[in-house]
Enzyme design. Structure first.
Site, PDB file in Angstrom:
ATOM      1  N   ASN A 179       0.827  -1.208   0.000  1.00 26.59           N
ATOM      2  CA  ASN A 179       0.000   0.000   0.000  1.00 26.59           C
ATOM      3  C   ASN A 179       0.857   1.251   0.000  1.00 26.59           C
ATOM      4  O   ASN A 179       1.952   1.274   0.551  1.00 26.59           O
ATOM      5  CB  ASN A 179      -0.958   0.014   1.206  1.00 26.59           C
ATOM      6  CG  ASN A 179      -0.340   0.630   2.445  1.00 26.59           C
ATOM      7  OD1 ASN A 179      -0.294   1.858   2.583  1.00 26.59           O
ATOM      8  ND2 ASN A 179       0.169  -0.201   3.332  1.00 26.59           N
ATOM      9  N   GLY A 209       1.626  -9.382   9.896  1.00 25.11           N
ATOM     10  CA  GLY A 209       1.102 -10.618   9.326  1.00 25.11           C
ATOM     11  C   GLY A 209       0.303 -11.479  10.279  1.00 25.11           C
ATOM     12  O   GLY A 209       0.061 -12.650   9.987  1.00 25.11           O
ATOM     13  N   GLY A 240      -3.332  -5.966  11.775  1.00 23.61           N
ATOM     14  CA  GLY A 240      -3.388  -4.987  10.695  1.00 23.61           C
ATOM     15  C   GLY A 240      -4.186  -5.497   9.510  1.00 23.61           C
ATOM     16  O   GLY A 240      -5.422  -5.511   9.510  1.00 23.61           O
ATOM     17  N   CYS A 288       8.484   8.144   8.567  1.00 25.54           N
ATOM     18  CA  CYS A 288       8.001   9.231   7.735  1.00 25.54           C
ATOM     19  C   CYS A 288       9.203  10.015   7.230  1.00 25.54           C
ATOM     20  O   CYS A 288      10.158  10.240   7.977  1.00 25.54           O
ATOM     21  CB  CYS A 288       7.076  10.114   8.580  1.00 25.54           C
ATOM     22  SG  CYS A 288       6.134  11.269   7.591  1.00 25.54           S
ATOM     23  N   ILE A 302      -0.891   4.565   0.672  1.00 25.73           N
ATOM     24  CA  ILE A 302      -2.062   5.415   0.887  1.00 25.73           C
ATOM     25  C   ILE A 302      -1.609   6.873   0.914  1.00 25.73           C
ATOM     26  O   ILE A 302      -2.347   7.766   0.509  1.00 25.73           O
ATOM     27  CB  ILE A 302      -2.753   5.050   2.228  1.00 25.73           C
ATOM     28  CG1 ILE A 302      -3.100   3.555   2.278  1.00 25.73           C
ATOM     29  CG2 ILE A 302      -3.970   5.913   2.477  1.00 25.73           C
ATOM     30  CD1 ILE A 302      -4.048   3.073   1.229  1.00 25.73           C
ATOM     31  N   GLY A 303      -0.403   7.098   1.392  1.00 27.28           N
ATOM     32  CA  GLY A 303       0.081   8.473   1.478  1.00 27.28           C
ATOM     33  C   GLY A 303      -0.402   9.154   2.743  1.00 27.28           C
ATOM     34  O   GLY A 303      -0.530  10.383   2.795  1.00 27.28           O
ATOM     35  N   THR A 353       5.463  -1.381   7.848  1.00 25.45           N
ATOM     36  CA  THR A 353       5.564  -2.168   6.608  1.00 25.45           C
ATOM     37  C   THR A 353       6.986  -2.162   6.030  1.00 25.45           C
ATOM     38  O   THR A 353       7.771  -1.254   6.262  1.00 25.45           O
ATOM     39  CB  THR A 353       4.604  -1.603   5.557  1.00 25.45           C
ATOM     40  OG1 THR A 353       4.860  -0.198   5.417  1.00 25.45           O
ATOM     41  CG2 THR A 353       3.160  -1.801   5.961  1.00 25.45           C
TER      42      THR A 353
HETATM   43  C1  LIG Z   1      -3.417   0.187   4.214  1.00 23.89           C
HETATM   44  C2  LIG Z   1      -2.476   0.363   5.356  1.00 23.89           C
HETATM   45  C3  LIG Z   1      -2.339   1.620   5.959  1.00 23.89           C
HETATM   46  C4  LIG Z   1      -1.462   1.807   7.005  1.00 23.89           C
HETATM   47  N1  LIG Z   1      -1.350   3.043   7.601  1.00 23.89           N
HETATM   48  C5  LIG Z   1      -0.537   3.210   8.678  1.00 23.89           C
HETATM   49  C6  LIG Z   1      -0.457   4.470   9.359  1.00 23.89           C
HETATM   50  O1  LIG Z   1      -1.144   5.423   9.027  1.00 23.89           O
HETATM   51  N2  LIG Z   1       0.416   4.596  10.407  1.00 23.89           N
HETATM   52  C7  LIG Z   1       1.184   3.535  10.823  1.00 23.89           C
HETATM   53  O2  LIG Z   1       1.953   3.689  11.774  1.00 23.89           O
HETATM   54  N3  LIG Z   1       1.110   2.338  10.209  1.00 23.89           N
HETATM   55  C8  LIG Z   1       0.274   2.150   9.149  1.00 23.89           C
HETATM   56  N4  LIG Z   1       0.196   0.904   8.548  1.00 23.89           N
HETATM   57  C9  LIG Z   1       1.038  -0.197   9.041  1.00 23.89           C
HETATM   58  C10 LIG Z   1       0.252  -1.132   9.947  1.00 23.89           C
HETATM   59  O3  LIG Z   1      -0.199  -0.453  11.088  1.00 23.89           O
HETATM   60  C11 LIG Z   1       1.128  -2.337  10.363  1.00 23.89           C
HETATM   61  O4  LIG Z   1       2.278  -1.833  11.016  1.00 23.89           O
HETATM   62  C12 LIG Z   1       1.584  -3.156   9.176  1.00 23.89           C
HETATM   63  O5  LIG Z   1       0.544  -3.250   8.223  1.00 23.89           O
HETATM   64  C13 LIG Z   1       2.033  -4.571   9.561  1.00 23.89           C
HETATM   65  O6  LIG Z   1       1.020  -5.325  10.145  1.00 23.89           O
HETATM   66  P1  LIG Z   1       0.064  -6.338   9.314  1.00 23.89           P
HETATM   67  O7  LIG Z   1       0.968  -7.225   8.526  1.00 23.89           O
HETATM   68  O8  LIG Z   1      -0.735  -7.050  10.354  1.00 23.89           O
HETATM   69  O9  LIG Z   1      -0.782  -5.489   8.435  1.00 23.89           O
HETATM   70  C14 LIG Z   1      -0.691   0.716   7.482  1.00 23.89           C
HETATM   71  C15 LIG Z   1      -0.848  -0.537   6.890  1.00 23.89           C
HETATM   72  C16 LIG Z   1      -1.723  -0.736   5.845  1.00 23.89           C
HETATM   73  C17 LIG Z   1      -1.836  -2.096   5.243  1.00 23.89           C
END
Ligand SMILES: Cc1cc2nc3c(=O)[nH]c(=O)nc-3n(C[C@H](O)[C@H](O)[C@H](O)COP(=O)(O)O)c2cc1C
Ligand SMILES: Cc1cc2nc3c(=O)[nH]c(=O)nc-3n(C[C@H](O)[C@H](O)[C@H](O)COP(=O)(O)OP(=O)(O)OC[C@H]3O[C@@H](n4cnc5c(N)ncnc54)[C@H](O)[C@@H]3O)c2cc1C
Ligand SMILES: Cc1cc2nc3c(=O)[nH]c(=O)nc-3n(C[C@H](O)[C@H](O)[C@H](O)COP(=O)(O)OP(=O)(O)OC[C@H]3O[C@@H](n4cnc5c(N)ncnc54)[C@H](O)[C@@H]3O)c2cc1C
Ligand SMILES: Cc1cc2nc3c(=O)[nH]c(=O)nc-3n(C[C@H](O)[C@H](O)[C@H](O)COP(=O)(O)O)c2cc1C
Ligand code: FES
Ligand code: FES
Lengths: 315, 300, 315, 300
Positions: free
Chosen positions: C72, C247, C268, C133, C74-75, C196
């Site tokens: 992703n 994950g 997440g 960031c 998203i920005g 990520t």
């Molecule tokens: C679509 C999307 C948007 C995310 N936006 C943020 C965010 O705004 N701030 C942040 O710290 N992490 C953001 N993350 C990271 C997640 O909080 C998490 O650290 C990461 O996805 C790993 O966990 P997961 O594998 O369970 O998704 C985002 C992840 C995804 C997939």
């Protein structure tokens, strides 16, 4: 009738009849695949990483499946560089395919010595140095994780060989471009990337790490987006020829790596899933180029379009 | 180390050899390995999560020997990624409607075996095999001597294919079969119908002796008639116990080992077991140097 | 009748009724999940990353599926911290669940200012600062990729808030432990990891990067082995409470993170696959503990057995 | 911007509304969303890689309105990971043997749709829905005026459910259906049987006008009778062309957009399209603010 697409690629001093190479550690010493692969069709074969003395490797379990990937801690088991030169290399020579010796050491001197001995092997096409190896002299810090370790290994090896020199980068770094630059400055003709990503697997019922070694390297489709990113970055920043790898399972994956700039690619974990993967991807490449009306595979290299929406690499 | 001198290894055309009447069982060049898309003929639910899968995979079946295995995979899937090793449980002779068929006996333990269990007739599965070093059969043997097959749970899968080989070699096959409970003593009746003497043990005592299969083995080794050879397949803890008993008893024994496998063809070096070599040890690949090993070789 | 297992966990100054938190950016502002999740059951909710001014985010495409994962870019689109405090936070307050504001900025001052404003929000349980960031003042270098950037951001935020401070680490570094140590020294009460992994996706037929932004972040099951490794490393090296993620799709994944030392975990990408994932994992956790005869979830934290075969972390 | 004043949005109980005889179509609270394991009743191969999947998913079907979609997924799979958005193509009224059924019309383009195509009756699929903003229907309408449904390829999937709504609102539904070739004009006859006038265009000229569906639209807009509203669904390039034609013509129009989707419920912010807002633009989530948008809102 149309001529078949041209597949020959030139990577600095190394010419390959096609861009498909089998990756180190996933294709044994080549002959294991004789029942499945006409070795003479491959662009290149990277053999299992070679060290100065034979190594038994780690205790089992050494591998485990992960989501869309696998994790391994083989422990760089190998027959040793001398035995490779004596018995394994001659068995591969008749196939007329570029044989690439993947080498490593635990000290700078060991790297140089393994590289020197490997270079005596008749008919060897290139050396690939695996810098993802811990430096036993410096508290186990991985050579390829810092610029200084990289420089010292690559310069030392460069001094002892006139073979085309491929430096294989680890992805487990903050800034792969800075390491890549050091490798090139120190004498690398070609870069290959990526090696495996560090990972672990946990067995909940036994409350233990699954691999006897604890940590292992993650490979396979799961790592493809990350590997592609790193290959793209290095290709954008440096002029050096690049061999791309990481999760390539089919011809589309292979073309993705070539579009972002890889002149050749390596097939790793895919060899375990289907031992004929390498030649199937080669066949697929011929068909794809033919279908697209492309006469020379080099037209695909770095052919990613970058106009249109911004492609900001800072986030 | 165990002397191999009196063991004849069937390395080629075991299926064909089985069809022959004579004793022309001599070693020859290694069999070729095939990778093919096999059609499911039948997938029989044997209860207690056990399934008997019958595949049309003629070249693999025709080249297979008892003790060998195949790597099974679902073409095009990226998760689960790796192929699953499964013993070649039996090969069925060609009849009018089918060529030689391949049988796999498996138990659902995770995602791969769940997918196998869901296969329906007509669907396809990728089969790579036959792989690994087959069981070897001693020859000649003292008249009336026994061959013990020691099975722990799903380890029984490896034995159906071995039975006729033993019988042709003049051995009397006896199956010592241990499982958690009666319901998991799958294919027991099949063995009985082949003339195999079946002795059972269950952990919950629901059938046969209460306890482990090692108790049955202890008894069998203690009594006449002569035991010429022992084959064992099952969980690692059982194999270890069996191996130690057999080394102590001096009876020659072959263990079939398991391991996570990457490739199944000797390339990844993932599937090793510690074995005795010269004065020290080595890591042997279960997929190539095994899965069958002399009990005396294995260092647990 | 047996009592239900105790689930309460204490992370430094932050107490959670259970270890299940929904991850920032994957759970909107919480209310999107009202049709699927009883929000009052969750241990915590991390809201979408907040900035000083509202942000529209990147042009589409913003997401793409990868092998066992997704990518992703998203920005960091969000309503802005003031709107969050005004309208989003009050809507969440009634559920009695720990609300965690995830904040970021493009300069150190912006981080501090967002954190200060967020801290004025009544009933907020903690701040999570996303240091992945880019620093617009220093050529886009990501704050969390170097110790200095990390130190400056964390110290600045620490000065303006008395709320429990969670620092969320990026996995895209050579040595996460050194960054983690700096974050703790600069005032972090808790660390959360991982964010990520950098990745790209290539569309072969269009010869373009799929995401409009080019690079994106990889999440989902594909990254689990890598995320587990990093959480394990940080938990081994530091005493600070850790929230693990990357994950997690089911209760077994959650327990894996807890066994290597995470006191709480974040869900997440799983929220996208099944919007009720968080509560299903919570239910699964209760069942698993009950089944294992464990009375307190804290018994699982760091309960990995490490005797037996060596667990060498250098390779 | 399009005036919404004369559009009545059926946000609740559209299926039930359809069963009613009267015109009691007033807006109400948003429908509830269900996540359930649906049983496959039928999966009909319509040729040219198109499949009509009928699911027993009563709560979703009963709450659905035309223009909405559902997220489909295979429980427990990690690859492909994400659910797939699919328009709710139709809901079938309850009969003696079945409650309300849900229909999905899909075309095989990748791995997710391959899995959908392989589903067999009795198998299960996870369904989350209904999701998104439904189509709205103008009311009151001038007697005899038309509603054009412009479909490009598989975009036709969204329209069967809309037909009875239009008819009940006193509109004459006309389907303008473009596809690559005659074989891809799936369900054409079904529309005809419902009393829909069907006009076709194919790129290869194998049926109807040779060329794009936009040609049919140009003609339809140019001729009487009056076109009250246009609905369009299809590839982005087609929607863009259709949107521009309609803004120029002043006819009110609703486009159903597509995008890669993460969650389908507004949480990931992944599925956005640029839309006109105040003096500038905003990114609207296709899964929540759409998938149906007034043509005049979308900034391509
Ligand atoms: C679509 C999307 C948007 C995310 N936006 C943020 C965010 O705004 N701030 C942040 O710290 N992490 C953001 N993350 C990271 C997640 O909080 C998490 O650290 C990461 O996805 C790993 O966990 P997961 O594998 O369970 O998704 C985002 C992840 C995804 C997939
Ligand atoms: C040479 C050989 C022959 C075999 N023959 C048979 C057979 O005939 N019938 C049969 O049912 N099984 C057999 N097995 C075991 C079988 O390969 C595993 O049970 C199977 O791979 C598990 O797959 P899964 O996807 O269902 O489980 P997974 O989802 O991978 O894992 C489920 C559980 O099974 C365990 N497991 C996974 N792979 C293995 C493995 N290779 N060995 C031991 N444990 C494992 C894991 O600990 C895990 O907890 C054999 C294994 C080998 C090496
Ligand atoms: C609201 C909505 C409703 C939809 N309704 C229908 C429908 O009724 N019938 C139908 O057949 N399809 C419909 N689609 C499109 C459908 O979701 C995609 O075709 C499907 O997800 C592709 O899945 P796949 O796994 O087969 O392809 P993938 O393996 O993901 O990819 C195959 C190819 O399809 C393309 N693709 C993948 N996802 C999308 C997407 N969401 N939009 C556009 N292109 C995509 C990719 O470019 C890729 O080249 C709808 C999409 C949306 C957003
Ligand atoms: C089992 C295994 C053993 C490996 N051994 C080596 C090795 O000896 N030397 C080396 O440079 N890379 C080794 N690698 C890394 C691969 O060559 C390759 O870089 C990596 O697996 C990524 O590619 P893939 O995803 O296609 O497998 C090994 C990988 C695997 C899976
Ligand atoms: S499984 Fe790869 S060497 Fe045995
Ligand atoms: S798909 Fe997640 S917000 Fe629309």
């Amino acid at each position: 009738m149309k001529a078949a697409p041209r597949l020959e690629v030139q990577l600095g001093p190394l010419k390959l009849k096609n861009p498909i190479i089998t990756a180190s550690g996933t294709f044994g010493y080549g002959t294991e695949f004789l029942p499945f692969v006409d070795l003479s069709r491959l662009g290149g074969i990277c053999v299992k990483g070679l060290s100065l003395s034979p190594r038994k490797g780690n205790a089992p379990p050494r591998t485990f499946e992960t989501p869309a990937g696998m994790i391994n801690a083989i422990g760089l088991a190998n027959v040793g560089v001398e035995e490779f030169v004596r018995s394994k290399l001659p068995a591969l020579r008749p196939y007329g395919t570029a044989i690439i010796a993947n080498v490593f050491g635990e000290t700078v001197e060991e790297y140089a010595e393994v590289a020197r001995i490997a270079s005596t092997g008749e008919g060897l096409a290139a050396l690939e140095i695996n810098i993802s190896c811990p430096n036993t002299e410096r508290g186990g810090m991985v050579f390829g994780c810092d610029p200084d370790g990289t420089r010292r290994v690559v310069s030392a090896v460069r001094k002892v060989t006139s073979l085309p020199l491929i430096v294989k980068l680890t992805p487990n770094v903050t800034d792969i471009v800075s390491i890549a630059r050091v490798a090139v400055d120190a004498g690398a003709d070609i870069l290959s990337l990526v090696n495996t990503f560090l990972g672990i697997a946990v067995d909940v019922s036994r409350r233990r790490l699954v691999l006897a070694n604890g940590v292992g390297g993650v490979s396979g489709p799961a790592i493809k987006p990350q590997a592609l990113y790193l290959v793209h970055r290095v290709c954008r920043e440096l002029q050096v020829p690049v061999i791309g790898m990481g999760g390539i399972m089919n011809v589309s994956d292979a073309l993705e790596f070539m579009l972002v700039g890889a002149r050749a690619i390596q097939i790793g974990t895919a060899n375990f899933i289907d031992p004929a993967s390498s030649v199937k991807i080669l066949d697929g490449l011929l068909q794809a180029l033919d279908h697209l009306g492309i006469e020379d595979v080099n037209e695909m290299v770095g052919a990613l379009k970058t106009d249109g929406p911004s492609q900001d690499f800072s986030t | 180390m165990l002397a191999h001198a009196n063991l004849v290894i069937f390395q080629a055309l075991c299926y064909d050899a089985r069809a022959l009447s004579g004793e022309t069982m001599s070693p020859s060049s290694p069999p070729s390995i095939h990778d093919l898309s096999a059609r499911v003929i039948e997938n029989r639910d044997l209860g207690a999560s056990h399934f008997l899968l019958t595949l049309q995979a003629e070249p693999v079946a025709a080249a297979a020997c008892p003790g060998q295995f195949a790597m099974l995979r679902f073409a095009g899937r990226m998760d689960p990624l790796l192929p699953r090793p499964m013993s070649i449980s039996d090969v069925l002779p060609a009849d009018g409607s089918h060529p030689v068929l391949l049988q796999i006996l498996h138990k659902v333990v995770g995602r791969g075996t769940q997918l196998l269990a869901a296969l329906k007739p007509g669907e396809r599965l990728q089969v790579l095999g036959p792989l690994g070093k087959p069981f070897s059969v001693p020859s000649p043997v003292a008249p009336g001597s026994q061959a013990l097959m020691v099975a722990g749970g799903i380890g029984v899968a490896i034995f159906p294919f071995l039975v006729p080989m033993l019988q042709r070699a003049g051995l009397k096959p006896v199956l010592l079969f241990g499982a958690r409970s009666s319901r998991e003593l799958v294919r027991k009746d099949w063995f009985a119908r082949q003339g195999v003497e079946v002795r059972t043990a269950t952990e919950d005592g629901s059938e046969g002796a209460k306890g482990f299969v090692t108790t049955l083995l202890q008894e069998a080794l203690g009594s006449s008639p002569e035991v010429a050879i022992v084959y064992a397949c099952g969980p690692q803890a059982m194999l270890k116990a069996v191996g130690e008993m057999l080394i102590a008893s001096g009876v020659s024994a072959q263990l079939s080992l398991e391991s996570y496998m990457g490739c199944g063809i000797g390339a990844c070096l993932g599937c090793v077991v510690k074995v005795r070599r010269d004065s020290g040890f080595a890591y042997a690949r279960i997929c190539v140097e095994g899965p069958t090993f002399p009990a005396s070789e294995v260092l647990w």
